[in-house]
Scaffold this active site. Structure first.
Site, PDB file in Angstrom:
ATOM      1  CG  ASN A 136     -25.506  -9.313  93.396  1.00 45.30           C
ATOM      2  OD1 ASN A 136     -24.387  -8.914  93.560  1.00 45.30           O
ATOM      3  ND2 ASN A 136     -25.550 -10.674  93.033  1.00 45.30           N
ATOM      4  CB  CYS A 143     -17.581 -11.682  91.454  1.00 44.91           C
ATOM      5  SG  CYS A 143     -18.552 -10.296  91.700  1.00 44.91           S
ATOM      6  CG  ASN A 198     -20.445 -16.365  91.201  1.00 44.93           C
ATOM      7  OD1 ASN A 198     -21.267 -15.480  91.236  1.00 44.93           O
ATOM      8  ND2 ASN A 198     -19.170 -16.407  91.601  1.00 44.93           N
ATOM      9  CB  CYS A 225     -58.575 -24.604  80.051  1.00 44.73           C
ATOM     10  SG  CYS A 225     -57.256 -25.723  79.815  1.00 44.73           S
ATOM     11  CB  CYS A 255     -54.304 -29.743  75.399  1.00 45.18           C
ATOM     12  SG  CYS A 255     -56.077 -29.870  75.416  1.00 45.18           S
ATOM     13  CB  CYS A 268     -50.012 -37.629  69.077  1.00 46.55           C
ATOM     14  SG  CYS A 268     -49.106 -37.318  70.710  1.00 46.55           S
ATOM     15  CB  CYS A 287     -43.927 -32.765  71.357  1.00 46.87           C
ATOM     16  SG  CYS A 287     -45.231 -31.482  71.561  1.00 46.87           S
ATOM     17  CB  CYS A 332     -52.592 -29.814  80.584  1.00 48.58           C
ATOM     18  SG  CYS A 332     -54.155 -30.496  81.818  1.00 48.58           S
TER      19      CYS A 332
END
Lengths: 468, 425
Positions: free
Chosen positions: B76, B138, B203, B349, B352, B382, B385, B392
């Site tokens: 704003n 502000c 703020n 999918c 990963c 692995c 991490c 996933c």
């Protein structure tokens, strides 16, 4: 449903006048516009963005593999999310120049959307068909073709049949630099995509506009009303062109092989659907008060639903086996029911009965599977009063145009043209694809892929020939 | 049910949910609606000195939509209240009288002179408001006039003004901090030195929301031009949580009460701030997005969660996460986890795999087993991490499994690879 055993013929005998009730304009004129507009509404921008963002952008995405044309589905959907709609459309057209039609007519529930990983997660797949429609509707350039032609090869290719297979083949060949001539038997291009699919799936002459878009690549000459075996012949095409692609579809409709098939009021569903698609004003199309459709495929559904939407009061679709054996998808079957079509399974046509040369009722015999799993009649019958009967039990390949001097020029397989995975037939410079080839799925999207694959194979052959 | 009431630096409220100083608290009309909806308190939109009120621009907000979700972040360029001082003061007095059980804090911003602060404090005190919040945050419009963030970014000014306010008022003084500094402890410690009763943070963050590529101008665009604004909403919460934690665990800040602000839109967000020692929380963006009714679930949800956990009051879990916030060098480097994929939950999918393959440690293989996609973790490669778990899309499909013996702990200050190890000892 007032459709109990033997009820139909008793009602008919007791109450009906002998004259069939067939007329046009059964509905208020405004109703036709509604009935034949998009049955599925396209996605608005905000809805499309939300839907596109549901896509996980899978790696090695199963949906891509399930698409017969191998469209990069996650790729085009991602472009929708970034509002690169023109890029999304191009990504689709790279693999499927009929991407716009396929977005509307593909049975996505048994193709890409069935493979979507979200089914496994929550049973709510990405609405890929609708997103593809959004991309092609909003991302197709208005005044220029999205592809450029490669340098001219000097090769001339004849494409016989201007349906999805032939047009897809011609487009890809033109893109690769070849000069193409399409020979089409009908006065118009498009094949079954233009005339064989319900109007409400592709309204507002979408198919016609799409053909103009496809031809916009340039380098394609079109000769309509030119029939193979009458005006042109395979042997002369082979002589006059460097290669020939046959995408001639299925020219005949299977016969019911029952008494009364030649009565007036008995129609091939494919022809009737074509009549609707070519109509300027749906209110001029005559339709019976009571219509019987025989068959279990998408053509049967399209005929039955459109009969309802033209104002037929009672439409009954009769199929000789159970719902799972219908080639119409589950989605199509429920759509028919939602449209008030009465679907009856396990009955086969025994005879069509008429009065004054016009069909008045269709008599069916109940069927079941015998101990060996073969379909057999039970001997019990019922009759359905009918002002019109549509035959939609499938189409068959007519080999006659490929017969010259009393012999078949091409090897056939299962009553259709034999071709390998590249579309090569038994003749060295003849390729074929689409419904006329044995083993293809009878889907627009499969025909498009067959045309594209054949074009790539023709291109390789032409370049090898040039290099030799 | 758990007791949500608080006593924050002497300011009492029936629950810790306050509306932050902002457009939703600019008038009695809004504040009364908020109290009716159940908010525990408000910080009245910032008052300036008497005289001609400030003037606001038209088009004041820019918002970030993320993947179809609106207002993941909001910015704003609105200034302090543009209504006359006297009108605000009268309304504050009336509202406090009508709603004595709710916290009513007044935000203030006047030029950096002792007289200016003395004058306004006197007038606010007459309203019987519960406290004041010094707007040192502000970042736009007012800072160019030597107020707001222009004060908050200079610790000496923060301390000076805070001290004046404590001298010239008996009200609790909350110092609102700007995040637009390199180290939040600078101004926070200054506030403590100046005698502040509490700090509130953060703020808004200096930001350009977006560039309108047609107008070639920042958004929000005011007649073809734009300016930096203050960023808030869900996107800033992680930044705020870190700053709150910094202050909560700083000995020099001496456990000063903290009012947490930044991206709070649910009871869950609030509980996280409270766990980092916030004694109250302030909300703005979520209310501006959905209206005041969101407080219903904030109160209800927090109570149910506290009941489930056995916390009877806010004080029982306030600050409970603070001891577990530490510096990197004290993390146990012997702790080892590896990813584990629940094959029954996997939806294939491949996210990963591609994340690990392209951008990490090549520890998730993609294979086809009888035609079906299968993704599996190569434990030796692995490093734990967690990236795969985050990409996933399926809840609980990838989890991290501990593989070290869990017996010995070794941090960087003790690690043989640390050349400074001996120096540190």
């Amino acid at each position: 449903m007032a459709n109990g055993r033997n009820a139909g013929d008793q009602d008919f005998a007791a109450t009906d006048s002998p004259a069939p009730d067939i007329r046009a304009g059964r509905l208020p004129s405004e109703q036709y516009r509604i009935n034949f507009d998009d049955a599925v509404l396209p996605l608005e921008r905000q809805t499309a963005l939300v839907e596109a963002n549901r896509c996980y952008f899978c790696y090695d995405a199963p949906c891509m593999e399930a698409c017969p044309t191998g469209i990069d589905i996650p790729g085009f959907i991602r472009k929708i999310t970034t509002e690169n709609t023109a890029g999304a459309a191009l990504r689709i057209y790279e693999q499927n120049i009929f991407g716009g039609s396929c977005a509307r007519v593909c049975p996505t529930e048994i193709l890409c959307e069935q493979a979507c990983v979200r089914n496994a997660e929550d049973g709510n797949p990405i609405r890929i068909g609708l997103l593809q429609r959004y991309a092609t509707d909003h991302g197709t350039p208005a005044n220029e073709h999205p592809f450029r032609r490669a340098a001219a090869t000097g090769k001339r290719i004849a494409v016989v049949g201007g349906g999805p297979a032939g047009l897809a083949c011609a487009h890809r060949l033109a893109m690769l630099g070849h000069a193409v001539t399409i020979f089409e038997a009908q006065p118009h291009l498009g094949g079954l995509n233009a005339t064989g699919i319900a109007e409400y799936k592709v309204p507002h002459d979408y198919a016609g506009r799409e053909i103009d878009f496809i031809l916009g690549i340039g380098g394609i000459t079109v000769q309509t009303s030119t029939v193979l075996g009458r005006d042109i012949f395979l042997s002369s095409l082979r002589r006059d062109y460097d290669a020939v692609f046959l995408g001639i579809g299925l020219a005949a409709v299977k016969s019911l092989d029952c008494e009364g098939e030649d009565l007036a009021g008995v129609f091939n569903a494919v022809n009737y659907i074509a009549q609707i698609r070519l109509a300027k004003d749906f209110a001029t199309l005559p339709i019976g008060r009571r219509v019987v459709v025989i068959g279990g495929g998408n053509t049967a559904i399209d005929a039955a639903v459109q009969a309802r939407r033209l104002g037929a009061e009672e439409v009954t679709l009769v199929y000789r086996r159970g719902p799972e054996a219908m080639s119409a998808t589950g989605h199509e079957q429920s759509f028919a029911k939602e449209n008030g079509v009465i679907v009856r399974h396990w009955a086969q046509p025994l005879r069509l009965e008429g009065h004054g040369g016009h069909v008045r009722q269709a008599v069916f015999e109940y069927t079941r599977l015998d101990a060996d799993g073969r379909l057999t009649g039970t001997g019990e019958t019922f009759a359905l009063a009918a002002d019109m009967v549509f035959k939609a039990i499938g189409q068959v390949f007519l080999p006659d145009p490929l017969r010259e001097d009393g012999r078949d020029l091409l090897v056939l397989k299962n009553g259709r043209i034999a071709a390998n995975a590249e579309g090569r037939t038994s003749l060295d410079n003849v390729w074929a694809g689409g419904d006329c080839v044995a083993g293809d799925q009878d889907l627009t999207v499969a025909a498009v892929q067959a045309g594209k694959v054949a074009a790539l194979s023709i291109d390789v052959a032409m370049r090898q020939k040039a290099a030799a | 049910m758990a007791d949500l009431s608080i006593n924050f630096a002497g300011i009492k409220a029936p629950n810790p949910f306050w509306l932050a100083s902002a457009p939703p608290t600019d008038k009695a009309y809004n504040v009364v609606r908020a109290f009716k909806a159940g908010w525990g308190g408000v910080v009245w939109k910032t008052l300036g000195e008497d005289g001609p009120p400030v003037v606001n621009a038209s088009s004041r907000y820019g918002a970030l939509s993320y993947k179809g979700n609106r207002i993941a972040g909001l910015n704003n360029i609105e200034l302090i209240t543009d209504r006359p001082l006297e009108v605000n003061l009268q309304e504050i007095k009336q509202v406090k009288r009508d709603w004595p059980d709710r916290a009513l804090v007044v935000s203030l911003m006047v030029p950096c002179t002792e007289d200016a602060w003395k004058e306004i404090l006197k007038r606010v005190e007459e309203t019987e408001a519960d406290g004041v919040e010094l707007n040192f945050g502000c970042p736009h419009g007012m800072s160019e006039r030597g107020m707001g963030a222009a004060v908050g970014q200079v610790p000496d000014y923060v301390e000076m003004v805070t001290r004046w306010c404590k001298q010239h008022s008996r009200m609790p003084v909350i110092v609102k901090l700007t995040p637009n500094v390199t180290n939040i402890l600078g101004p926070a410690r200054a506030a403590v030195r100046g005698g502040a009763d509490a700090v509130s943070l953060i703020n808004t963050v200096n930001s350009i929301m977006a560039i309108d590529l047609d107008q070639m101008a920042p958004m929000p665009t005011v007649d073809g031009k734009g300016t930096h604004g203050g960023y808030c909403g869900p996107a800033v919460k992680p930044i705020a949580l870190n700053m709150v934690a910094e202050i909560a665990r700083d000995p020099e800040c001496n456990k000063i009460p903290i009012s947490g602000i930044g991206g709070i839109e649910s009871w869950h967000d609030a509980a996280e701030y409270i766990a980092l020692d916030a004694g109250s929380v302030q909300v703005c963006t979520a209310a501006m997005h959905y209206g005041f009714r969101i407080v219903d679930d904030m109160v209800d949800g927090l109570q149910r969660w506290m009941d489930a956990k056995g916390y009877r009051s806010i004080g029982e879990f306030r600050g409970k996460a603070v001891p577990n916030v530490t510096a990197w060098q004290y993390l146990n480097l012997n702790y080892q986890i590896v990813a584990e994929i629940d094959q029954d939950k996997c939806i294939k999918c491949g996210l990963c795999h591609i994340a690990c393959e392209d951008t990490s440690h090549q520890a998730i293989r993609a294979e086809r087993v009888e035609g079906a996609r299968k993704y599996f973790v190569v434990n030796e490669d692995c490093v734990g991490c967690n990236l795969c778990m985050h990409v996933c899309p399926v809840d609980g499909c990838i989890s991290m499994k501990r593989v070290d013996d869990g017996k010995t702990s070794l941090n960087w200050t003790q690690h043989p690879n640390n050349p400074m190890r001996h120096a540190a000892e």
